[in-house]
Design an enzyme around this catalytic site. Structure first.
Site, PDB file in Angstrom:
ATOM      1  CB  SER A 117      44.414  69.841  11.342  1.00 52.35           C
ATOM      2  OG  SER A 117      45.360  70.751  10.812  1.00 52.35           O
ATOM      3  CG  HIS A 138      42.553  65.887  12.708  1.00 53.07           C
ATOM      4  ND1 HIS A 138      41.652  66.847  13.099  1.00 53.07           N
ATOM      5  CD2 HIS A 138      43.787  66.370  13.069  1.00 53.07           C
ATOM      6  CE1 HIS A 138      42.292  67.855  13.654  1.00 53.07           C
ATOM      7  NE2 HIS A 138      43.587  67.581  13.646  1.00 53.07           N
ATOM      8  CD  GLU A 150      37.828  66.429  13.175  1.00 52.66           C
ATOM      9  OE1 GLU A 150      36.845  67.170  13.268  1.00 52.66           O
ATOM     10  OE2 GLU A 150      38.899  66.786  12.632  1.00 52.66           O
ATOM     11  CG  ASN A 188      41.229  72.187  13.343  1.00 47.41           C
ATOM     12  OD1 ASN A 188      41.324  72.640  14.476  1.00 47.41           O
ATOM     13  ND2 ASN A 188      42.081  71.296  12.867  1.00 47.41           N
TER      14      ASN A 188
END
Length: 289
Positions: A117, A138, A150, A188
């Site tokens: 992540s 991800h 992702e 993130n």
């Protein structure tokens, strides 16, 4: 892609395995040993049973999905996989060891991906047998429910690897965000500073846990507050990600909140340990301060 190998049978690995198998692909689900992988297989069976009980899927579909998942205790069968996905804990040294070992079984035309992540893909690709066939993939938790993946190519990732990975992600019924290999990628990079700042606000006694979460739910129209979300993600995971952002960029705005560090040191990691910013030992979560 017909067969996917997943290394790491924790919450994320189980979710990826269930999602992939439900889409008709065979799965090898590995962990540190066979009993751990078998336990994860049992957890997936329980999760599918709950979906059947709620009328979300048919019993036959649940049984078929489960039959496609094979728990394994080593990497021996992974030479038959079209894609190997690492879904271990967010610690780079653990991931690098996996890439080195699993890379010895990576087929000549297969892809190796990391579910990281936040850790840089280009850097980790050096531990893979072929950086051109290494990529970030991800998923978001809970994987069977969340509609986003992702895809993060590293500097050496080939266009063919990127395209194949995007097509695989879309075949799972997910939307895809393509991100450059920058710290935290897209989601993130935005989310963790918000969670970290919420912990700063709590640590400075600006507001209570309940009011911080209520303010963000209602004021920002978010489905859950940042502290509740941190508990759901896992405070150790939040800490690891914000620490990666801080170490990678050197920017003080990513400095982990002291209270977050203290909770992690205490082992108060959120829902998975029964206590984080909320206490989960009763029927309903209760703020801990």
């Amino acid at each position: 892609m017909k067969k996917i190998a997943i290394i790491g049978a924790g919450q994320m690995g189980r979710g990826i395995a269930q999602t992939v198998a439900a889409r008709g692909m065979d799965v090898l689900l590995a962990d540190i040993d066979l009993p751990t992988a078998q336990q994860a297989h049992g957890d997936i069976e329980s999760a599918l049973g709950k979906l059947v009980g709620r009328g979300k899927i048919e019993i036959a579909d649940a049984e078929t999905t489960l039959s496609r998942i094979t728990p394994v205790g080593d990497y021996e069968q992974m030479d038959s996989a079209d894609l190997i996905i690492e879904a271990a804990t967010e610690r780079e040294e653990i991931k690098l060891a996996i890439f080195e070992k699993a890379g010895k079984k990576l087929a000549d035309d297969a892809i190796m991906a990391s579910n990281t992540s936040s850790i840089p893909i280009t850097r980790m690709a050096n531990a893979a047998p072929d950086p051109a066939r290494f990529i970030g993939l991800h998923f978001f938790n809970p994987v069977p429910v969340m509609g986003l993946i992702e895809v993060i190519p590293g500097l050496a990732t080939s266009p063919e690897t990127t395209q194949t990975t995007v097509e695989f992600a879309e075949s799972l019924g997910k939307e895809v965000v393509l991100s450059q290999d920058e710290p935290g990628f897209v989601v993130n990079r935005i989310l963790l500073p918000m969670i970290n700042e919420a912990v700063f606000v709590l640590g400075q006694s600006t507001a209570s846990i309940e009011d911080i979460d209520k303010g963000c739910r209602l004021g920002l129209n978010h489905p859950m507050g940042p502290l509740q979300l941190a508990d759901f993600v896992g405070l150790d995971t939040c800490y690891e990600i914000i620490q990666v952002l801080y170490n990678t960029t050197g920017d003080s705005k990513y400095r982990p909140a002291p209270l977050l560090v203290k909770y992690v040191e205490a082992g108060w990691l959120g829902r998975k340990t029964g206590r984080g910013f909320y206490d989960y030992t009763g029927e309903l979560p209760v703020p801990t301060r």
